[in-house]
Design a protein around this motif. Structure first.
Motif, PDB file in Angstrom:
ATOM      1  N   GLY A  80       0.799  -1.220   0.000  1.00  0.00           N
ATOM      2  CA  GLY A  80       0.000   0.000   0.000  1.00  0.00           C
ATOM      3  C   GLY A  80       0.832   1.270   0.000  1.00  0.00           C
ATOM      4  N   LEU A  81       2.150   1.152  -0.162  1.00  0.00           N
ATOM      5  CA  LEU A  81       3.030   2.320  -0.175  1.00  0.00           C
ATOM      6  C   LEU A  81       3.102   2.908  -1.576  1.00  0.00           C
ATOM      7  CD1 LEU A  81       5.961   0.899   1.972  1.00  0.00           C
ATOM      8  CD2 LEU A  81       4.169   2.484   2.709  1.00  0.00           C
ATOM      9  N   SER A  82       3.239   4.236  -1.665  1.00  0.00           N
ATOM     10  CA  SER A  82       3.376   4.886  -2.964  1.00  0.00           C
ATOM     11  C   SER A  82       4.217   6.146  -2.820  1.00  0.00           C
ATOM     12  CB  SER A  82       2.010   5.210  -3.556  1.00  0.00           C
ATOM     13  OG  SER A  82       1.340   6.167  -2.764  1.00  0.00           O
ATOM     14  N   ALA A  83       4.740   6.620  -3.964  1.00  0.00           N
ATOM     15  CA  ALA A  83       5.575   7.827  -3.971  1.00  0.00           C
ATOM     16  C   ALA A  83       5.634   8.399  -5.378  1.00  0.00           C
ATOM     17  CB  ALA A  83       6.988   7.501  -3.490  1.00  0.00           C
ATOM     18  N   LEU A  84       5.979   9.673  -5.457  1.00  0.00           N
ATOM     19  CA  LEU A  84       6.281  10.290  -6.735  1.00  0.00           C
ATOM     20  C   LEU A  84       7.746  10.031  -7.034  1.00  0.00           C
ATOM     21  CD1 LEU A  84       4.481  13.752  -6.493  1.00  0.00           C
ATOM     22  CD2 LEU A  84       3.782  11.743  -7.813  1.00  0.00           C
ATOM     23  N   ALA A  85       8.066   9.907  -8.325  1.00  0.00           N
ATOM     24  CA  ALA A  85       9.444   9.641  -8.727  1.00  0.00           C
ATOM     25  C   ALA A  85       9.705  10.257 -10.091  1.00  0.00           C
ATOM     26  CB  ALA A  85       9.695   8.138  -8.775  1.00  0.00           C
ATOM     27  N   ARG A  86      10.979  10.439 -10.409  1.00  0.00           N
ATOM     28  CA  ARG A  86      11.384  10.968 -11.714  1.00  0.00           C
ATOM     29  C   ARG A  86      12.300   9.947 -12.379  1.00  0.00           C
ATOM     30  NH1 ARG A  86      10.309  15.522 -13.676  1.00  0.00           N
ATOM     31  NH2 ARG A  86       9.920  16.504 -11.664  1.00  0.00           N
ATOM     32  N   VAL A  87      12.053   9.665 -13.664  1.00  0.00           N
ATOM     33  CA  VAL A  87      12.842   8.692 -14.420  1.00  0.00           C
ATOM     34  C   VAL A  87      14.241   9.253 -14.650  1.00  0.00           C
ATOM     35  CG1 VAL A  87      13.050   7.415 -16.591  1.00  0.00           C
ATOM     36  CG2 VAL A  87      10.786   7.757 -15.548  1.00  0.00           C
ATOM     37  N   ARG A  88      15.264   8.492 -14.220  1.00  0.00           N
ATOM     38  CA  ARG A  88      16.658   8.901 -14.360  1.00  0.00           C
ATOM     39  C   ARG A  88      17.400   8.090 -15.421  1.00  0.00           C
ATOM     40  NH1 ARG A  88      16.593  13.819 -13.129  1.00  0.00           N
ATOM     41  NH2 ARG A  88      16.078  14.276 -10.979  1.00  0.00           N
ATOM     42  N   ASN A  89      16.944   6.867 -15.702  1.00  0.00           N
ATOM     43  CA  ASN A  89      17.532   6.082 -16.786  1.00  0.00           C
ATOM     44  C   ASN A  89      16.535   5.043 -17.270  1.00  0.00           C
ATOM     45  OD1 ASN A  89      18.120   3.459 -15.341  1.00  0.00           O
ATOM     46  ND2 ASN A  89      19.352   4.839 -14.107  1.00  0.00           N
ATOM     47  N   CYS A  90      16.707   4.648 -18.515  1.00  0.00           N
ATOM     48  CA  CYS A  90      15.833   3.649 -19.126  1.00  0.00           C
ATOM     49  C   CYS A  90      16.657   2.914 -20.177  1.00  0.00           C
ATOM     50  CB  CYS A  90      14.612   4.325 -19.744  1.00  0.00           C
ATOM     51  SG  CYS A  90      13.446   3.157 -20.482  1.00  0.00           S
ATOM     52  N   GLN A  91      16.904   1.639 -19.942  1.00  0.00           N
ATOM     53  CA  GLN A  91      17.761   0.839 -20.808  1.00  0.00           C
ATOM     54  C   GLN A  91      16.988  -0.335 -21.396  1.00  0.00           C
ATOM     55  OE1 GLN A  91      21.099   1.569 -21.264  1.00  0.00           O
ATOM     56  NE2 GLN A  91      20.815   3.389 -20.015  1.00  0.00           N
ATOM     57  N   PRO A  92      17.083  -0.559 -22.721  1.00  0.00           N
ATOM     58  CA  PRO A  92      16.420  -1.736 -23.295  1.00  0.00           C
ATOM     59  C   PRO A  92      17.053  -3.015 -22.767  1.00  0.00           C
ATOM     60  CG  PRO A  92      17.692  -0.568 -24.976  1.00  0.00           C
ATOM     61  CD  PRO A  92      17.801   0.223 -23.710  1.00  0.00           C
ATOM     62  N   ARG A  93      16.226  -4.006 -22.511  1.00  0.00           N
ATOM     63  CA  ARG A  93      16.652  -5.328 -22.065  1.00  0.00           C
ATOM     64  C   ARG A  93      15.937  -6.358 -22.917  1.00  0.00           C
ATOM     65  NH1 ARG A  93      20.564  -3.267 -19.842  1.00  0.00           N
ATOM     66  NH2 ARG A  93      20.751  -2.982 -17.624  1.00  0.00           N
ATOM     67  N   GLU A  94      16.353  -7.608 -22.811  1.00  0.00           N
ATOM     68  CA  GLU A  94      15.706  -8.694 -23.563  1.00  0.00           C
ATOM     69  C   GLU A  94      14.201  -8.731 -23.337  1.00  0.00           C
ATOM     70  OE1 GLU A  94      16.959 -12.802 -23.293  1.00  0.00           O
ATOM     71  OE2 GLU A  94      19.018 -12.122 -23.559  1.00  0.00           O
TER      72      GLU A  94
END
Length: 108
Positions: A80-94
């Motif tokens: 039941g926990l939640s938070a706001l966040a900002r995307v810092r990296n995004c890498q393609p994976r299989e």
């Protein structure tokens, strides 16, 4: 769930790895719900597989990429926990995209 810590409720393992940025990262294998707000007020909700969690951020795998700098809402449904966040990296994976986010505050 009497007797469980918040970390255990969230599906976070007790073994920690030290992150070079100074925050301990805890492996987690729990479902994560991601909410991203689009232009015009529409909401995109997607599921993700959690990889790790720390006091300052987390990593998970999604089926779609998330743009760097995007603000999202992350939720750990088991706890039941939640938070706001900002995307810092995004890498393609299989099997999708590994996304790393910085928390904007703490989980509540």
């Amino acid at each position: 769930m009497a007797g469980l810590t918040e970390s255990e409720k969230a599906g976070i393992s007790s073994s920690a790895g030290v992150d070079p940025r100074g925050a301990d990262r805890f492996p987690m294998r729990s479902f994560v719900r991601i909410c991203r707000f689009e232009k015009g007020g529409t909401e995109l909700v997607m599921g993700a597989q959690g990889l790790n969690l720390s006091a300052t951020g987390m990593a998970f795998v999604t089926s779609e990429p998330l743009a760097l700098g995007t603000q999202i809402h992350v939720e750990l449904p088991k706890s039941g926990l939640s938070a706001l966040a900002r995307v810092r990296n995004c890498q393609p994976r299989e099997c999708g995209f590994r996304v790393g986010v910085e928390l904007q505050g703490s989980f509540a």
